[in-house]
Design a protein around this motif. Structure first.
Motif, PDB file in Angstrom:
ATOM      1  N   GLY A  96       0.804  -1.208   0.000  1.00  0.00           N
ATOM      2  CA  GLY A  96       0.000   0.000   0.000  1.00  0.00           C
ATOM      3  C   GLY A  96       0.841   1.263   0.000  1.00  0.00           C
ATOM      4  O   GLY A  96       0.305   2.367  -0.173  1.00  0.00           O
ATOM      5  N   SER A  97       2.174   1.104   0.191  1.00  0.00           N
ATOM      6  CA  SER A  97       3.063   2.269   0.226  1.00  0.00           C
ATOM      7  C   SER A  97       3.228   2.875  -1.158  1.00  0.00           C
ATOM      8  O   SER A  97       3.247   2.165  -2.170  1.00  0.00           O
ATOM      9  CB  SER A  97       4.439   1.876   0.774  1.00  0.00           C
ATOM     10  N   GLU A  98       3.369   4.197  -1.195  1.00  0.00           N
ATOM     11  CA  GLU A  98       3.636   4.922  -2.429  1.00  0.00           C
ATOM     12  C   GLU A  98       4.914   5.739  -2.261  1.00  0.00           C
ATOM     13  O   GLU A  98       5.396   5.950  -1.159  1.00  0.00           O
ATOM     14  CB  GLU A  98       2.460   5.840  -2.774  1.00  0.00           C
ATOM     15  N   ASN A  99       5.451   6.175  -3.379  1.00  0.00           N
ATOM     16  CA  ASN A  99       6.647   7.038  -3.375  1.00  0.00           C
ATOM     17  C   ASN A  99       7.838   6.380  -2.675  1.00  0.00           C
ATOM     18  O   ASN A  99       8.659   7.057  -2.056  1.00  0.00           O
ATOM     19  CB  ASN A  99       6.334   8.387  -2.726  1.00  0.00           C
ATOM     20  N   VAL A 100       7.928   5.052  -2.778  1.00  0.00           N
ATOM     21  CA  VAL A 100       9.080   4.347  -2.231  1.00  0.00           C
ATOM     22  C   VAL A 100      10.277   4.603  -3.141  1.00  0.00           C
ATOM     23  O   VAL A 100      10.166   4.564  -4.368  1.00  0.00           O
ATOM     24  CB  VAL A 100       8.785   2.836  -2.138  1.00  0.00           C
ATOM     25  N   VAL A 101      11.447   4.879  -2.549  1.00  0.00           N
ATOM     26  CA  VAL A 101      12.649   5.155  -3.330  1.00  0.00           C
ATOM     27  C   VAL A 101      13.697   4.080  -3.061  1.00  0.00           C
ATOM     28  O   VAL A 101      14.082   3.842  -1.913  1.00  0.00           O
ATOM     29  CB  VAL A 101      13.234   6.543  -3.001  1.00  0.00           C
ATOM     30  N   LEU A 102      14.114   3.421  -4.115  1.00  0.00           N
ATOM     31  CA  LEU A 102      15.230   2.481  -4.066  1.00  0.00           C
ATOM     32  C   LEU A 102      16.418   3.150  -4.738  1.00  0.00           C
ATOM     33  O   LEU A 102      16.330   3.556  -5.903  1.00  0.00           O
ATOM     34  CB  LEU A 102      14.882   1.187  -4.788  1.00  0.00           C
ATOM     35  N   ARG A 103      17.532   3.283  -4.015  1.00  0.00           N
ATOM     36  CA  ARG A 103      18.686   4.018  -4.539  1.00  0.00           C
ATOM     37  C   ARG A 103      19.912   3.111  -4.578  1.00  0.00           C
ATOM     38  O   ARG A 103      20.218   2.411  -3.615  1.00  0.00           O
ATOM     39  CB  ARG A 103      18.981   5.246  -3.681  1.00  0.00           C
ATOM     40  N   PHE A 104      20.602   3.123  -5.720  1.00  0.00           N
ATOM     41  CA  PHE A 104      21.833   2.341  -5.850  1.00  0.00           C
ATOM     42  C   PHE A 104      22.982   3.099  -5.193  1.00  0.00           C
ATOM     43  O   PHE A 104      23.402   4.154  -5.669  1.00  0.00           O
ATOM     44  CB  PHE A 104      22.154   2.091  -7.320  1.00  0.00           C
ATOM     45  N   THR A 105      23.483   2.541  -4.088  1.00  0.00           N
ATOM     46  CA  THR A 105      24.582   3.175  -3.362  1.00  0.00           C
ATOM     47  C   THR A 105      25.724   2.196  -3.121  1.00  0.00           C
ATOM     48  O   THR A 105      26.538   2.394  -2.228  1.00  0.00           O
ATOM     49  CB  THR A 105      24.083   3.722  -2.006  1.00  0.00           C
ATOM     50  N   SER A 106      25.786   1.130  -3.893  1.00  0.00           N
ATOM     51  CA  SER A 106      26.789   0.089  -3.673  1.00  0.00           C
ATOM     52  C   SER A 106      28.196   0.650  -3.815  1.00  0.00           C
ATOM     53  O   SER A 106      28.492   1.468  -4.696  1.00  0.00           O
ATOM     54  CB  SER A 106      26.591  -1.050  -4.672  1.00  0.00           C
ATOM     55  N   SER A 107      29.065   0.169  -2.934  1.00  0.00           N
ATOM     56  CA  SER A 107      30.472   0.582  -3.001  1.00  0.00           C
ATOM     57  C   SER A 107      31.286  -0.319  -3.915  1.00  0.00           C
ATOM     58  O   SER A 107      32.472  -0.058  -4.146  1.00  0.00           O
ATOM     59  CB  SER A 107      31.084   0.579  -1.592  1.00  0.00           C
ATOM     60  N   GLU A 108      30.664  -1.380  -4.435  1.00  0.00           N
ATOM     61  CA  GLU A 108      31.387  -2.299  -5.302  1.00  0.00           C
ATOM     62  C   GLU A 108      31.684  -1.640  -6.654  1.00  0.00           C
ATOM     63  O   GLU A 108      30.802  -1.047  -7.280  1.00  0.00           O
ATOM     64  CB  GLU A 108      30.576  -3.574  -5.528  1.00  0.00           C
ATOM     65  N   THR A 109      32.917  -1.739  -7.096  1.00  0.00           N
ATOM     66  CA  THR A 109      33.327  -1.142  -8.368  1.00  0.00           C
ATOM     67  C   THR A 109      33.061  -2.105  -9.519  1.00  0.00           C
ATOM     68  O   THR A 109      33.554  -3.240  -9.510  1.00  0.00           O
ATOM     69  CB  THR A 109      34.825  -0.793  -8.345  1.00  0.00           C
ATOM     70  N   PRO A 110      32.267  -1.696 -10.499  1.00  0.00           N
ATOM     71  CA  PRO A 110      32.030  -2.574 -11.659  1.00  0.00           C
ATOM     72  C   PRO A 110      33.336  -2.877 -12.390  1.00  0.00           C
ATOM     73  O   PRO A 110      34.242  -2.040 -12.468  1.00  0.00           O
ATOM     74  CB  PRO A 110      31.071  -1.754 -12.532  1.00  0.00           C
ATOM     75  N   ARG A 111      33.428  -4.078 -12.938  1.00  0.00           N
ATOM     76  CA  ARG A 111      34.636  -4.501 -13.643  1.00  0.00           C
ATOM     77  C   ARG A 111      34.283  -5.002 -15.033  1.00  0.00           C
ATOM     78  O   ARG A 111      33.155  -5.425 -15.298  1.00  0.00           O
ATOM     79  CB  ARG A 111      35.332  -5.606 -12.850  1.00  0.00           C
ATOM     80  N   ARG A 112      35.277  -4.977 -15.903  1.00  0.00           N
ATOM     81  CA  ARG A 112      35.096  -5.524 -17.242  1.00  0.00           C
ATOM     82  C   ARG A 112      35.129  -7.045 -17.164  1.00  0.00           C
ATOM     83  O   ARG A 112      36.006  -7.626 -16.517  1.00  0.00           O
ATOM     84  CB  ARG A 112      36.194  -5.022 -18.181  1.00  0.00           C
ATOM     85  N   VAL A 113      34.158  -7.677 -17.825  1.00  0.00           N
ATOM     86  CA  VAL A 113      34.085  -9.129 -17.868  1.00  0.00           C
ATOM     87  C   VAL A 113      34.078  -9.534 -19.334  1.00  0.00           C
ATOM     88  O   VAL A 113      33.233  -9.076 -20.115  1.00  0.00           O
ATOM     89  CB  VAL A 113      32.825  -9.662 -17.154  1.00  0.00           C
ATOM     90  N   ALA A 114      35.017 -10.386 -19.725  1.00  0.00           N
ATOM     91  CA  ALA A 114      35.123 -10.786 -21.127  1.00  0.00           C
ATOM     92  C   ALA A 114      35.716 -12.183 -21.206  1.00  0.00           C
ATOM     93  O   ALA A 114      36.260 -12.714 -20.230  1.00  0.00           O
ATOM     94  CB  ALA A 114      35.979  -9.801 -21.916  1.00  0.00           C
ATOM     95  N   GLY A 115      35.609 -12.773 -22.363  1.00  0.00           N
ATOM     96  CA  GLY A 115      36.163 -14.111 -22.552  1.00  0.00           C
ATOM     97  C   GLY A 115      35.653 -14.721 -23.828  1.00  0.00           C
ATOM     98  O   GLY A 115      35.264 -14.020 -24.767  1.00  0.00           O
TER      99      GLY A 115
END
Length: 648
Positions: free
Chosen positions: A452-471
């Motif tokens: 029933g909640s409205e105006n819920v905010v989900l925010r990305f605050t992760s400290s993990e650094t994205p990395r390149r993935v290839a192969g």
């Protein structure tokens, strides 16, 4: 814990018009992986395709039931002789199109005999308003050619014959099976002979018969004919293809589902008798009402993980108690209402106490949660996966929330271009809410959000650094495999060990001529890759390790192998699975035209015969089971590029 997941009846059907390869694999993988995750979390072993329906329909020939006026004449009128004369000559002239685009099929009857000079038509599935269009006519050998691979159902029709197994133009089936056209009519009544209105009749050839019609070949799902009884209980089924063992299944809320064989000749005086469930010491009785005290028809009533029933027109129900448990919760669920429930703490008593009828009172409209997903700087994130796994189980693979929104995969959605989302069909309770970034796979979470909640905010605050993935992707011999999709997902993240996020299929790279792929930036803790494509078996997830060389991965895939199990004694087993040399269960896939069934549970052996299955070259043993219990194990060796008939 093993699981099996069937994509039937979409919601649940994998039925995709004008399918592109990416769309097919994307939707297939979303469905399969989500389904396997749900089943793994919530249920035990299951058998794909197994069913046990009570024989509660009786048939007689009453004096007061006559053939409806004109039904015998109307049988076959939808595809009359005149309408069958026109053909698309371009499909018969190989010079009118490039040979590479030609596809050849055949029409045969239920005895395997080729059918010459019959009209083949292109139909649009699930669109009864659009008539089937002439496509070709079979030659003297019962064969025909078509060039248009637009997603459609190919059928063959005449005044005497109708299709029971179609071809889907974009699939790999090559045989249409026809059977004698028959017409049926009659009445549905209760035990006292009172006509029953709005009973649903469903007629479809059994899996055991369908598999025997095309041994060693892939087939489409069998054609289905349906009808609804009128206010006087009468029904008509004017265009049915009769095959051996054909059954009519009859359903009505508040009654035990019934089945009855249909006669080989057209019949217009059928009587199907539905019976109400019988209350005994192992049942709970009562009725379902809404918030205004009015009876509710068609509510699903069941103990969590127990057998389901439905409430009758007067709201009454008879629900069977679950076995081997002391505590249980009885639910009543109806689309458009908040559910009702009742707890019991004495289900293990023997004998059971006399229980007076109870009332389950449904609430108002189901609740929702809405809001937005933002990045670290406060900007909206489009295409983010928003989901919750805090679902209320009702039965195997069924959740209360799914029934409230009438969707197979409730509890998940995606943000729009402005980062906004809305989750519908929720109970009056708290939910943990998560979001998955469509690019980096970063995770955002709010632990407890009230429905029933409205105006819920989900925010990305992760400290993990994205990395390149290839192969690169290689086969068992180390050779690169081009043209495969590489999808991403997460089943854990720092602080989110029970994540089990939906699979991300957007922007999936396709391996190049060297088998190479690349993700420029993604969070890898708890992430995995999943490879899919033509010619390879259903693969295991490849979990990523932040400590490994993520820019030079080698993903090894196993090739797809086709096989069919045929038992000498059909009663020996009712299910099978395949294991590798380490005794791990290998996933299998069945493709029935527009239906895909995948998983690693026991697949059924209807009449001692399986569908043609897509297996894995790693197969080492075939396990036969009956009632979920292993009865025999035999060696199994499969080879890519060939079909093996396995006769253990």
């Amino acid at each position: 814990m093993s699981s099996s997941f069937g994509q039937r009846k979409l919601p649940t059907n994998m039925r995709i018009p004008n399918r592109s390869p990416l769309l097919v694999f994307a939707l297939w993988l979303v469905a399969v992986c989500a389904g396997i995750a749900w089943w793994s979390m919530r249920s035990g072993d299951t058998t794909v395709g197994a069913s046990a329906l009570p024989h509660e329909v009786t048939r007689s020939t009453p004096r007061d039931v006559a053939a409806p006026t004109g039904i015998a004449e109307r049988a076959g009128a939808e595809v009359g002789t005149g309408a069958l004369q026109a053909t698309d000559d371009r499909t018969q002239d190989p010079s009118a199109t490039e040979a590479a685009d030609e596809q050849r099929g055949r029409v045969q009857d239920a005895l395997g005999r080729r059918v010459a000079d019959i009209q083949v038509l292109r139909a649009v599935p699930f669109d009864a308003q659009r008539p089937a269009q002439p496509l070709a006519r079979t030659d003297a050998a019962g064969e025909f050619v078509w060039t248009d691979t637009t997603w459609a159902e190919l059928i063959a029709e005449s005044d005497e014959l109708t299709t029971v197994l179609p071809i889907y133009a974009s699939s790999s089936e090559r045989a249409i099976v026809v059977a004698p056209r028959r017409a049926y009519a009659g009445v549905v009544v209760d035990e006292a002979g009172t006509p029953l209105a709005h009973a649903e009749l469903d007629v479809q050839m059994g899996d055991d018969v369908a598999r025997a019609l095309l041994p060693g070949e892939r087939r489409a799902s069998a054609r289905r004919w349906t009808a609804l009884s009128g206010d006087d209980g009468r029904f008509e089924l004017p265009h049915v293809g009769w095959t051996e063992g054909l059954m009519a299944r009859v359903r009505l809320d508040g009654f035990v589902e019934g089945r009855e064989p249909l006669p080989p000749q057209s019949t217009f005086d059928l009587v199907f008798t539905l019976r109400r469930p019988v209350a005994d010491a192992r049942t709970v009785t009562g009725r379902v009402i809404d918030e205004h005290g009015e009876p509710v028809e068609g509510a699903t009533v069941a103990f969590a993980r127990g057998d389901q029933t439905t409430s009758a027109a007067d709201g009454r129900f008879v629900a069977r108690l679950p076995d081997a448990t002391k505590h249980g919760v009885l639910w009543a669920v109806k689309f458009g209402h908040l559910p009702a429930s009742r707890e019991f703490d004495d289900l293990d008593l023997d004998p059971q106490p006399a229980r007076p009828p109870i009332e389950l009172v449904l609430g108002g409209a189901p609740l929702s949660i809405s809001g937005s997903v933002l990045d670290a700087s406060g900007g909206p994130v489009a295409g983010a996966k928003v989901f919750t796994w805090d679902m209320q189980p009702l039965g195997r693979g069924v959740f209360v929330e799914s029934l409230l929104v009438q969707e197979s995969f409730a509890g998940q959605t995606e943000t729009d271009g402005g980062g906004r989302f809305r989750l519908d069909g929720l109970l009056e309770r708290q939910y943990a809410l998560l979001a998955l970034h469509p690019g980096s796979l970063a995770v955002a979470e709010i632990a407890d959000v009230a429905a029933g909640s409205e105006n819920v905010v989900l925010r990305f605050t992760s400290s993990e650094t994205p990395r390149r993935v290839a192969g690169r992707v290689v086969d068992g011999r180390g050779q690169p495999v081009p043209g495969l999709f590489v999808f991403r997902g997460r089943d854990a993240a720092p602080g989110h060990e029970r994540l089990l996020a939906p699979l991300v299929v957007e922007h999936a790279p396709v391996t190049d001529a060297n088998g190479a792929f690349e993700f420029p930036a993604m969070c890898v803790n708890g992430a995995y890759l999943l490879v899919a494509g033509d010619g390879i078996a259903m693969q295991d997830r490849r979990r990523l390790d932040a400590a490994e060389d993520l820019e030079h991965l080698e993903l090894r895939v196993s090739l797809e192998c086709r096989f069919q199990v045929v038992l000498a004694d059909p009663d020996e087993a009712d299910g099978f699975q395949v294991r590798d040399v380490n005794d791990s269960v290998l996933p299998l896939t069945l493709e029935l035209g527009d239906v895909i069934v995948s998983g690693n549970g026991f697949f059924d052996l209807a009449g001692g015969r399986s569908e043609v299955a897509l297996g894995d070259e790693r197969a080492h043993s075939l396990v036969l089971a009956k009632g979920g219990v292993e009865v025999r194990r035999v060696p199994l060796a499969l080879a890519p590029g060939e079909l093996r008939i396995v006769t253990p």
